[in-house]
Design a protein around this motif. Structure first.
Motif, PDB file in Angstrom:
ATOM      1  N   SER A   1       2.368   7.435  -6.716  1.00 18.50           N
ATOM      2  CA  SER A   1       1.114   8.004  -7.231  1.00 18.50           C
ATOM      3  C   SER A   1       1.329   9.242  -8.099  1.00 18.50           C
ATOM      4  O   SER A   1       0.472   9.603  -8.903  1.00 18.50           O
ATOM      5  CB  SER A   1       0.180   8.353  -6.067  1.00 18.50           C
TER       6      SER A   1
ATOM      7  N   LYS B   1      -5.066  -4.216   0.032  1.00 17.48           N
ATOM      8  CA  LYS B   1      -6.132  -3.896   0.997  1.00 17.48           C
ATOM      9  C   LYS B   1      -7.084  -5.067   1.177  1.00 17.48           C
ATOM     10  O   LYS B   1      -7.512  -5.369   2.306  1.00 17.48           O
ATOM     11  CB  LYS B   1      -6.892  -2.645   0.549  1.00 17.48           C
TER      12      LYS B   1
ATOM     13  N   GLY C   1      -2.414  -1.675  -4.841  1.00 18.88           N
ATOM     14  CA  GLY C   1      -3.093  -1.109  -3.674  1.00 18.88           C
ATOM     15  C   GLY C   1      -4.386  -1.827  -3.341  1.00 18.88           C
ATOM     16  O   GLY C   1      -4.650  -2.156  -2.179  1.00 18.88           O
TER      17      GLY C   1
ATOM     18  N   LYS D   1       0.077   0.234  -9.929  1.00 23.37           N
ATOM     19  CA  LYS D   1       0.018   0.735  -8.541  1.00 23.37           C
ATOM     20  C   LYS D   1      -1.410   0.662  -8.023  1.00 23.37           C
ATOM     21  O   LYS D   1      -1.645   0.374  -6.844  1.00 23.37           O
ATOM     22  CB  LYS D   1       0.598   2.140  -8.425  1.00 23.37           C
ATOM     23  N   ASN D   2      -2.406   0.904  -8.901  1.00 20.86           N
ATOM     24  CA  ASN D   2      -3.810   0.775  -8.487  1.00 20.86           C
ATOM     25  C   ASN D   2      -4.143  -0.684  -8.148  1.00 20.86           C
ATOM     26  O   ASN D   2      -4.790  -0.967  -7.134  1.00 20.86           O
ATOM     27  CB  ASN D   2      -4.745   1.279  -9.587  1.00 20.86           C
TER      28      ASN D   2
ATOM     29  N   ASN E   1       1.186   4.154  -2.930  1.00 18.83           N
ATOM     30  CA  ASN E   1       0.999   5.577  -2.645  1.00 18.83           C
ATOM     31  C   ASN E   1       2.233   6.392  -3.028  1.00 18.83           C
ATOM     32  O   ASN E   1       2.119   7.540  -3.471  1.00 18.83           O
ATOM     33  CB  ASN E   1       0.694   5.790  -1.154  1.00 18.83           C
TER      34      ASN E   1
ATOM     35  N   ILE F   1       0.838  -1.206   0.000  1.00 22.14           N
ATOM     36  CA  ILE F   1       0.000   0.000   0.000  1.00 22.14           C
ATOM     37  C   ILE F   1       0.872   1.254   0.000  1.00 22.14           C
ATOM     38  O   ILE F   1       0.611   2.215  -0.744  1.00 22.14           O
ATOM     39  CB  ILE F   1      -0.947  -0.008   1.217  1.00 22.14           C
ATOM     40  N   LEU F   2       1.934   1.246   0.816  1.00 21.34           N
ATOM     41  CA  LEU F   2       2.828   2.402   0.880  1.00 21.34           C
ATOM     42  C   LEU F   2       3.580   2.599  -0.439  1.00 21.34           C
ATOM     43  O   LEU F   2       3.796   3.735  -0.872  1.00 21.34           O
ATOM     44  CB  LEU F   2       3.825   2.219   2.029  1.00 21.34           C
TER      45      LEU F   2
END
Length: 198
Positions: A80, A99, A95, A91-92, A77, A73-74
């Motif tokens: 981004s 999650k 993430g 990256k989407n 971000n 997740i980091l």
């Protein structure tokens, strides 16, 4: 339990694949220290995960997988701001998958245990102290209310006595004035009689 471990392992494999593709798409693009740190910690967490798998420790597998989710997740971000469309796509995906896997792990039986003595709430005494304080404050308020009522009664009685005393004084003044008037009349009559007798 084995089914959960397999689901976690499949999820971790997906994150590793997406992280590698994201890293490949970054290529020679300049990246921030945040991106480098996230990739480094992702790799470290993945090594811990492999160790936990080899040791057949379900709890450690779940915890290491959670760490991978966190750094995924980091990492997502951290990149981004990239204008590269492929980087944005991976990256989407990274993430979202991280999650979802994190949520699945948190709700699994792997991380659910009875509370230990150290984990139990330690607010009981504090709450008792607070309740005791509330009772004391209530008692003080009641005492003050009683004291106020007593003072009010005393003041009311004092006002009544003051009014009564004022009435008595006025009555005495009337009696005094009447007596003085009567004496003056008698003396006037006495002197008038004396004068007439001469």
């Amino acid at each position: 339990m084995e089914k959960i471990i397999l689901e976690i392992d499949n999820g971790v494999r997906t994150l590793v694949t997406l992280a590698n593709k994201l890293q490949d798409e970054l290529g020679n693009e300049p990246v921030s220290s945040e991106v480098r740190q996230a990739i480094k910690m992702f790799s470290s967490s993945h090594k811990n995960y492999i160790t936990a798998i080899n040791e057949n420790s379900a709890n450690q597998v779940a915890e290491a997988a959670q760490a991978i989710c966190l750094w995924s997740i980091l990492l997502a971000n951290a990149v981004s701001s990239s204008e590269n469309q492929e980087v944005k796509t991976f990256k989407n995906k990274l993430g979202v998958n991280a999650k979802n896997l994190q949520k699945m792990i948190e709700n699994s039986a792997l991380l659910m245990f009875p509370l230990s003595d150290d984990e139990r709430l330690e607010t009981t005494n504090d709450m008792q102290d607070f309740e005791s304080l509330k009772k004391e404050m209530k008692k003080v308020f009641q005492n003050q209310s009683t004291h106020y009522e007593d003072l009010k009664t005393i003041l009311t009685e004092s006002e009544k006595k003051t009014i009564s005393l004022k009435q008595d004084i006025e009555s005495l003044e009337d009696i005094y004035n009447n007596k003085i008037g009567s004496i003056s009349t008698e003396y006037s009559q006495f002197f008038l009689n004396k004068i007439q007798s001469f």
